[in-house]
Design a protein around this motif. Sequence first.
Motif, mmCIF file in Angstrom:
data_model
loop_
_atom_site.group_PDB
_atom_site.id
_atom_site.type_symbol
_atom_site.label_atom_id
_atom_site.label_comp_id
_atom_site.label_asym_id
_atom_site.label_seq_id
_atom_site.Cartn_x
_atom_site.Cartn_y
_atom_site.Cartn_z
ATOM 1 N N GLY A 132 0.802 -1.204 0.000
ATOM 2 C CA GLY A 132 0.000 0.000 0.000
ATOM 3 C C GLY A 132 0.842 1.264 0.000
ATOM 4 O O GLY A 132 0.492 2.254 -0.644
ATOM 5 N N TYR A 133 1.974 1.232 0.706
ATOM 6 C CA TYR A 133 2.800 2.420 0.806
ATOM 7 C C TYR A 133 3.826 2.526 -0.315
ATOM 8 O O TYR A 133 4.486 3.557 -0.438
ATOM 9 N N PHE A 134 3.975 1.504 -1.111
ATOM 10 C CA PHE A 134 4.988 1.555 -2.167
ATOM 11 C C PHE A 134 4.683 2.635 -3.193
ATOM 12 O O PHE A 134 5.546 3.433 -3.555
ATOM 13 N N THR A 135 3.451 2.683 -3.691
ATOM 14 C CA THR A 135 3.098 3.697 -4.679
ATOM 15 C C THR A 135 3.137 5.102 -4.067
ATOM 16 O O THR A 135 3.499 6.067 -4.741
ATOM 17 N N ARG A 136 2.795 5.210 -2.802
ATOM 18 C CA ARG A 136 2.890 6.505 -2.121
ATOM 19 C C ARG A 136 4.351 6.902 -1.943
ATOM 20 O O ARG A 136 4.705 8.082 -2.033
ATOM 21 N N PHE A 137 5.183 5.916 -1.670
ATOM 22 C CA PHE A 137 6.620 6.149 -1.576
ATOM 23 C C PHE A 137 7.159 6.691 -2.904
ATOM 24 O O PHE A 137 7.977 7.622 -2.922
ATOM 25 N N CYS A 138 6.721 6.133 -4.012
ATOM 26 C CA CYS A 138 7.153 6.601 -5.333
ATOM 27 C C CYS A 138 6.716 8.040 -5.574
ATOM 28 O O CYS A 138 7.488 8.870 -6.071
ATOM 29 N N ALA A 139 5.472 8.362 -5.226
ATOM 30 C CA ALA A 139 4.974 9.727 -5.406
ATOM 31 C C ALA A 139 5.759 10.711 -4.543
ATOM 32 O O ALA A 139 6.115 11.813 -4.984
ATOM 33 N N ALA A 140 6.044 10.323 -3.314
ATOM 34 C CA ALA A 140 6.825 11.188 -2.432
ATOM 35 C C ALA A 140 8.236 11.382 -2.965
ATOM 36 O O ALA A 140 8.806 12.479 -2.874
ATOM 37 N N GLY A 141 8.818 10.331 -3.535
ATOM 38 C CA GLY A 141 10.145 10.442 -4.121
ATOM 39 C C GLY A 141 10.184 11.411 -5.289
ATOM 40 O O GLY A 141 11.147 12.168 -5.455
ATOM 41 N N ILE A 142 9.131 11.412 -6.099
ATOM 42 C CA ILE A 142 9.052 12.354 -7.220
ATOM 43 C C ILE A 142 9.005 13.788 -6.705
ATOM 44 O O ILE A 142 9.679 14.682 -7.232
ATOM 45 N N MET A 143 8.240 14.019 -5.659
ATOM 46 C CA MET A 143 8.131 15.375 -5.112
ATOM 47 C C MET A 143 9.443 15.829 -4.482
ATOM 48 O O MET A 143 9.760 17.023 -4.475
ATOM 49 N N VAL A 144 10.224 14.894 -3.965
ATOM 50 C CA VAL A 144 11.526 15.244 -3.404
ATOM 51 C C VAL A 144 12.534 15.553 -4.519
ATOM 52 O O VAL A 144 13.335 16.487 -4.407
ATOM 53 N N ALA A 145 12.485 14.770 -5.588
ATOM 54 C CA ALA A 145 13.462 14.934 -6.671
ATOM 55 C C ALA A 145 13.179 16.150 -7.545
ATOM 56 O O ALA A 145 14.094 16.676 -8.185
ATOM 57 N N LEU A 146 11.931 16.597 -7.574
ATOM 58 C CA LEU A 146 11.544 17.676 -8.489
ATOM 59 C C LEU A 146 12.311 18.982 -8.253
ATOM 60 O O LEU A 146 12.857 19.562 -9.200
ATOM 61 N N PRO A 147 12.398 19.509 -7.020
ATOM 62 C CA PRO A 147 13.129 20.777 -6.830
ATOM 63 C C PRO A 147 14.594 20.691 -7.231
ATOM 64 O O PRO A 147 15.132 21.614 -7.854
ATOM 65 N N VAL A 148 15.248 19.584 -6.878
ATOM 66 C CA VAL A 148 16.664 19.426 -7.214
ATOM 67 C C VAL A 148 16.856 19.350 -8.720
ATOM 68 O O VAL A 148 17.786 19.941 -9.280
ATOM 69 N N THR A 149 15.977 18.631 -9.392
ATOM 70 C CA THR A 149 16.066 18.514 -10.846
ATOM 71 C C THR A 149 15.903 19.874 -11.523
ATOM 72 O O THR A 149 16.667 20.223 -12.432
ATOM 73 N N ILE A 150 14.938 20.651 -11.070
ATOM 74 C CA ILE A 150 14.717 21.984 -11.640
ATOM 75 C C ILE A 150 15.925 22.883 -11.401
ATOM 76 O O ILE A 150 16.365 23.624 -12.292
ATOM 77 N N LEU A 151 16.483 22.824 -10.184
ATOM 78 C CA LEU A 151 17.651 23.642 -9.870
ATOM 79 C C LEU A 151 18.819 23.317 -10.794
ATOM 80 O O LEU A 151 19.469 24.219 -11.342
ATOM 81 N N PHE A 152 19.108 22.040 -10.974
ATOM 82 C CA PHE A 152 20.234 21.654 -11.806
ATOM 83 C C PHE A 152 19.995 22.001 -13.270
ATOM 84 O O PHE A 152 20.923 22.403 -13.984
ATOM 85 N N MET A 153 18.767 21.862 -13.737
ATOM 86 C CA MET A 153 18.475 22.195 -15.132
ATOM 87 C C MET A 153 18.634 23.698 -15.384
ATOM 88 O O MET A 153 19.133 24.116 -16.434
ATOM 89 N N CYS A 154 18.232 24.513 -14.419
ATOM 90 C CA CYS A 154 18.311 25.965 -14.594
ATOM 91 C C CYS A 154 19.714 26.505 -14.367
ATOM 92 O O CYS A 154 20.099 27.517 -14.975
ATOM 93 N N LEU A 155 20.490 25.851 -13.497
ATOM 94 C CA LEU A 155 21.790 26.387 -13.099
ATOM 95 C C LEU A 155 22.959 25.535 -13.585
ATOM 96 O O LEU A 155 24.084 25.691 -13.105
ATOM 97 N N GLN A 156 22.713 24.629 -14.529
ATOM 98 C CA GLN A 156 23.753 23.710 -14.979
ATOM 99 C C GLN A 156 24.962 24.451 -15.555
ATOM 100 O O GLN A 156 26.118 24.087 -15.310
ATOM 101 N N LYS A 157 24.707 25.502 -16.311
ATOM 102 C CA LYS A 157 25.786 26.267 -16.932
ATOM 103 C C LYS A 157 26.743 26.819 -15.880
ATOM 104 O O LYS A 157 27.966 26.684 -15.987
ATOM 105 N N TYR A 158 26.186 27.447 -14.842
ATOM 106 C CA TYR A 158 27.019 28.041 -13.798
ATOM 107 C C TYR A 158 27.694 26.965 -12.958
ATOM 108 O O TYR A 158 28.819 27.158 -12.480
ATOM 109 N N TYR A 159 27.019 25.831 -12.778
ATOM 110 C CA TYR A 159 27.605 24.725 -12.016
ATOM 111 C C TYR A 159 28.872 24.229 -12.692
ATOM 112 O O TYR A 159 29.915 24.044 -12.053
#
Length: 291
Positions: free
Chosen positions: A253-280
């Motif tokens: 029951g919690y596996f699919t919820r775990f996946c959804a929570a993981g997506i929400m955790v990964a989203l901010p980091v992914t956006i940051l790296f995509m926007c700031l990759q050049k400067y990184y």
Amino acid sequence: MKEKEFASMSKRRRISNAICYALLILISVVWLFPFFGLIMQSFRSYSSEYGGMVNYIIPKKFSLDNYRFLVSGETNYLRWYANTLIIALVVTVLQTANVLCVSYVLSRMRFAGRTFLMRFWLVLGMFPGFLTMICMYFLLKQLGLTQAGAVPGLILVYVASSGMGYYVCKGYFDTMPKALDEAARIDGATRAQIFFQMLIPLSKPIIIYTALIAFMAPWCDYVFASYVAFGHDRSYNVAVALTRWVWTNDYQGYFTRFCAAGIMVALPVTILFMCLQKYYVEGVTGGAVKG
């Protein structure tokens, strides 16, 4: 004759490029496949598709039930997410400022013990942080910074020794001509004015690089966060809380919820790296020139 040689070389180059692209595509598919599966699982409803007991990846019926569960009052996920975000943002600001100041001092100033200090920090950084976990836990416990006070305790630990990570940032400052500092000193500028008004505006890539590194450490930390916040649900960060979900008896029951929570955790980091990759990349390459 030259035309034939040129045509032959061009043909070999096309074949070589085709093989390279094929390998890169294959590697990309293998690397991205788990992420694709994670995203697909997050849109699968446990109530309609029996949780984890399926033999297919793409859901037969897409649902937002898992995401609704995360933001509902049935779980403390928003509290855990807020804890993680607060820790990461505060650590990013304080650690970036700390690293920049230490790097500037070691790069621009000459004082007794400077070389010894850099070598000592280099040797000290070779020892894993796990060696100090027990000592730090009892110290934080004496200060009331464990369990209910785990959030400020984690911020203190993450920021305390951040100045030791000066290597890349110092290397970036070393690439800046010292003639700028000398000219400013002749005009009457103080060290602080040189740092804040001259070097900082020219150091955007390394500042972004340092901030991203500072943000990632507490955002993804599990080991020390679980150690400090042990047994106090409202002080967990996302990594610790989601691990507790996987350990529940209702794993399916919690596996699919775990996946959804993981997506929400990964989203901010992914956006940051995509926007700031050049400067990184600029920060990494610029700071690796001199040490």
